[in-house]
Write a protein that holds these residues in place. Structure first.
Motif, mmCIF file in Angstrom:
data_model
loop_
_atom_site.group_PDB
_atom_site.id
_atom_site.type_symbol
_atom_site.label_atom_id
_atom_site.label_comp_id
_atom_site.label_asym_id
_atom_site.label_seq_id
_atom_site.Cartn_x
_atom_site.Cartn_y
_atom_site.Cartn_z
ATOM 1 N N ILE A 26 61.897 67.365 78.013
ATOM 2 C CA ILE A 26 61.344 68.570 78.634
ATOM 3 C C ILE A 26 62.115 69.773 78.096
ATOM 4 O O ILE A 26 63.345 69.802 78.130
ATOM 5 C CB ILE A 26 61.478 68.488 80.166
ATOM 6 N N GLN A 27 61.389 70.771 77.603
ATOM 7 C CA GLN A 27 62.030 71.946 77.013
ATOM 8 C C GLN A 27 61.668 73.252 77.712
ATOM 9 O O GLN A 27 62.240 74.297 77.427
ATOM 10 C CB GLN A 27 61.656 72.035 75.528
ATOM 11 N N TYR A 28 60.713 73.178 78.642
ATOM 12 C CA TYR A 28 60.291 74.374 79.381
ATOM 13 C C TYR A 28 59.951 73.978 80.809
ATOM 14 O O TYR A 28 59.703 72.802 81.107
ATOM 15 C CB TYR A 28 59.057 75.021 78.728
ATOM 16 N N GLY A 29 59.928 74.970 81.697
ATOM 17 C CA GLY A 29 59.581 74.715 83.084
ATOM 18 C C GLY A 29 58.595 75.745 83.600
ATOM 19 O O GLY A 29 58.528 76.866 83.106
ATOM 20 N N ALA A 30 57.817 75.376 84.620
ATOM 21 C CA ALA A 30 56.838 76.287 85.199
ATOM 22 C C ALA A 30 56.487 75.839 86.607
ATOM 23 O O ALA A 30 56.588 74.656 86.931
ATOM 24 C CB ALA A 30 55.575 76.330 84.334
ATOM 25 N N TYR A 31 56.093 76.802 87.443
ATOM 26 C CA TYR A 31 55.596 76.441 88.775
ATOM 27 C C TYR A 31 54.209 77.033 89.021
ATOM 28 O O TYR A 31 53.671 76.936 90.125
ATOM 29 C CB TYR A 31 56.571 76.880 89.874
ATOM 30 N N ARG A 32 53.642 77.650 87.990
ATOM 31 C CA ARG A 32 52.258 78.117 88.016
ATOM 32 C C ARG A 32 51.579 77.659 86.734
ATOM 33 O O ARG A 32 52.210 77.640 85.676
ATOM 34 C CB ARG A 32 52.191 79.634 88.107
ATOM 35 N N LEU A 33 50.310 77.335 86.830
ATOM 36 C CA LEU A 33 49.588 76.837 85.667
ATOM 37 C C LEU A 33 49.581 77.860 84.533
ATOM 38 O O LEU A 33 49.738 77.504 83.365
ATOM 39 C CB LEU A 33 48.154 76.476 86.067
ATOM 40 N N VAL A 50 41.936 71.157 87.748
ATOM 41 C CA VAL A 50 40.561 70.726 87.479
ATOM 42 C C VAL A 50 40.236 70.789 85.993
ATOM 43 O O VAL A 50 39.674 69.850 85.415
ATOM 44 C CB VAL A 50 39.555 71.588 88.281
ATOM 45 N N ASN A 51 40.635 71.904 85.351
ATOM 46 C CA ASN A 51 40.286 72.112 83.945
ATOM 47 C C ASN A 51 41.347 71.513 83.018
ATOM 48 O O ASN A 51 42.211 72.201 82.488
ATOM 49 C CB ASN A 51 40.118 73.606 83.666
ATOM 50 N N TRP A 52 41.291 70.222 82.838
ATOM 51 C CA TRP A 52 42.272 69.532 81.984
ATOM 52 C C TRP A 52 42.040 69.829 80.506
ATOM 53 O O TRP A 52 42.976 69.778 79.708
ATOM 54 C CB TRP A 52 42.193 68.022 82.216
ATOM 55 N N LYS A 53 40.806 70.159 80.147
ATOM 56 C CA LYS A 53 40.467 70.402 78.739
ATOM 57 C C LYS A 53 41.316 71.524 78.151
ATOM 58 O O LYS A 53 41.797 71.439 77.015
ATOM 59 C CB LYS A 53 38.976 70.757 78.622
ATOM 60 N N SER A 54 41.531 72.579 78.941
ATOM 61 C CA SER A 54 42.285 73.730 78.443
ATOM 62 C C SER A 54 43.756 73.404 78.210
ATOM 63 O O SER A 54 44.468 74.132 77.505
ATOM 64 C CB SER A 54 42.175 74.884 79.436
ATOM 65 N N LEU A 55 44.230 72.309 78.781
ATOM 66 C CA LEU A 55 45.642 71.936 78.658
ATOM 67 C C LEU A 55 45.918 70.997 77.486
ATOM 68 O O LEU A 55 47.074 70.721 77.176
ATOM 69 C CB LEU A 55 46.118 71.281 79.958
ATOM 70 N N GLU A 56 44.868 70.523 76.839
ATOM 71 C CA GLU A 56 45.056 69.573 75.736
ATOM 72 C C GLU A 56 45.963 70.108 74.624
ATOM 73 O O GLU A 56 46.813 69.368 74.115
ATOM 74 C CB GLU A 56 43.699 69.146 75.165
ATOM 75 N N PRO A 57 45.814 71.381 74.216
ATOM 76 C CA PRO A 57 46.700 71.886 73.144
ATOM 77 C C PRO A 57 48.166 71.967 73.558
ATOM 78 O O PRO A 57 49.037 72.155 72.710
ATOM 79 C CB PRO A 57 46.142 73.292 72.864
#
Length: 464
Positions: A26-33, A50-57
């Motif tokens: 793990i090299q980054y962190g986030a608490y909002r999409l 819901v929108n998993w497609k946008s997260l593929e890249p």
């Protein structure tokens, strides 16, 4: 960020890895999409994606969640860690990350001077250390995680602004940074739309007392009336006072305007040192005192700090000098506006404008809520007390300060405009080479911003 394996994170947050490799780093962190910008980010969320497609890249993405997803709902390329409470897991991660670094961390709050003091500390320390710091004045509560994760193995010190938009903001920042040194530069009247009263605002700033490590140091402006109201009874660390009073640990005397900034003598215990700091105004002396006190706590001698301060570069739009229209002098102070910073700017205008016609162009003070009328009246009192030769206000609320100054007996020419449309022509008619013009507003006022740009004829006057 200091990399962390999925396996280690799972153990730290008491989670259960249910999908994907636990060897991924793990090299980054986030608490909002929307904070997920790169692969290898750990996202802590209790919301359903819901929108998993946008997260593929952005694969591999490490999802830390307590949402009851159905079987096969999460794509296989997402690494999943299930926890009982995503918020609790997030703070376990934050506390673990901060615990890895035994370095001095400075947290700064105050109505004015936060950014300048922070930049001074960073400039002094950067002579021989790697320093992590807030970027300019980007100090929102949503940025705290990224600043914390910016601390790495080779970081030797960090300095962060802890702004107040609402009560609890400083306390929240303290949960991330756990500062060893805290600074309150001053407390004026600001953000009253959320803090409701001046007393509430003072309490919000006073949260700094609670977040500094019990063995750490707290640096306070001893000359500031509102800072004196902060409750220090529970603080067990080292309190250092800065200012002009004889009781101060770092005391300034013989304050004077130099060719390119302020000059003063600093007194600490039995030693005296001459200080030169770029940037005009007595407030700049207080910023320098706070910075010197902070780095002194980190082992930097006063002479070494003084040497570095001479090469400090003033921030844009903070009482910067330019050549203006008709060969006038333009004093651009359009970074922010509070009554505290307005008072400082008017004093600089009067000092630099000795023997010249002094013109003040002032915009609206924002973030005041129901206190807007009262605070603008207080600004009018400042204008009346300090004085200028011509007053120009821009904006409906700014007119309140002009009207109140006149009511109090201010008898110089006054012009009040709803917008900046006619201001340039007025200034073109009334200013010449024997005029100094202060333009005062904040970075969010397009009218003030555009007018300041229009009035500048040449780049800023040399500071060396």
């Amino acid at each position: 960020m200091k990399p962390l394996s999925v396996k280690n994170l799972t153990a730290i947050i008491a989670g259960k890895a249910v999908q994907g490799s636990d060897e991924v780093l793990i090299q980054y962190g986030a608490y909002r999409l929307k904070q997920v910008k790169k692969p290898n980010t750990a996202l802590f969320t209790n919301k359903r994606i819901v929108n998993w497609k946008s997260l593929e890249p952005l694969s591999p993405l490490i999802l830390v969640t307590d949402w009851p997803y159905s079987q096969n709902e999460i794509p296989k390329h997402v690494i999943v860690i299930i926890v009982a409470d995503a918020d609790e897991a997030y703070w376990k991660f934050v506390h673990y990350y901060r615990s890895q670094f035994n370095i001095p961390i400075v947290a700064i709050t105050g109505t004015s001077g936060k950014t300048t003091t922070k930049e001074m500390i960073k400039h002094i320390l950067s002579a021989d250390k790697k320093v992590m710091a807030t970027t300019l004045s980007s100090n929102s509560r949503t940025a705290s995680l990224q600043y914390l994760l910016g601390i790495e193995d080779d970081t030797e010190a960090a300095v962060f602004e802890t702004a107040v938009g609402s009560p609890g903001d400083v306390s929240n920042a303290g949960k991330y940074f756990k500062p060893t040194i805290g600074i309150i530069t001053n407390i004026g009247a600001h953000h009253l739309n959320y803090c409701k009263t001046l007393e509430g605002y003072i309490e919000a700033k006073g949260e700094m007392v609670d977040i500094v490590h019990p063995t750490g140091s707290l640096i306070l402006n001893a000359d500031d009336v509102n800072t004196k109201q902060v409750d220090l009874s529970k603080f067990r660390g080292h309190i250092m006072k800065i200012g002009k009073d004889a009781s101060c640990d770092f005391r300034a005397s013989h304050i004077r305007y130099g060719q390119n900034g302020m000059q003063f003598t600093i007194h600490h215990k039995t030693t005296n040192h001459e200080i030169v700091v770029p940037g005009f105004g007595e407030h700049q002396v207080y910023n320098a005192l706070a910075a010197i006190a902070a780095v002194f706590e980190m082992g930097v001698s006063i002479p070494a700090a003084a040497k570095q301060l001479r090469t400090y570069r003033q921030l844009n739009k903070q009482l910067q000098l330019f050549e203006g229209i008709n060969h006038s002098i333009l004093l651009d102070d359009t970074w922010s506006i509070t009554t505290t910073s307005l008072e400082a700017a008017l004093k600089v205008l009067n000092s630099l404008g000795d023997g010249k016609k002094k013109v003040a162009v002032i915009g609206t003070i924002t973030d005041l809520g129901s206190w807007g009328y009262t605070i603008h009246e207080q600004a009018g009192e400042l204008i009346h007390r300090i004085g200028v030769d011509v007053l120009i206000t821009i904006g409906e609320h700014a007119r309140i300060m002009a009207d109140h100054a006149v009511k109090l007996g201010f008898n110089a020419p006054v012009y009040s405009f709803k917008s900046n449309t006619l201001v340039y022509q007025l200034l073109d008619d009334i200013v010449d080479e024997n005029t100094i013009v202060l333009i005062k507003g904040d970075m969010y006022s397009k009218q003030i911003f555009d007018l300041a740009a229009e009035l500048k004829i040449k780049p800023s006057l040399p500071s060396e």
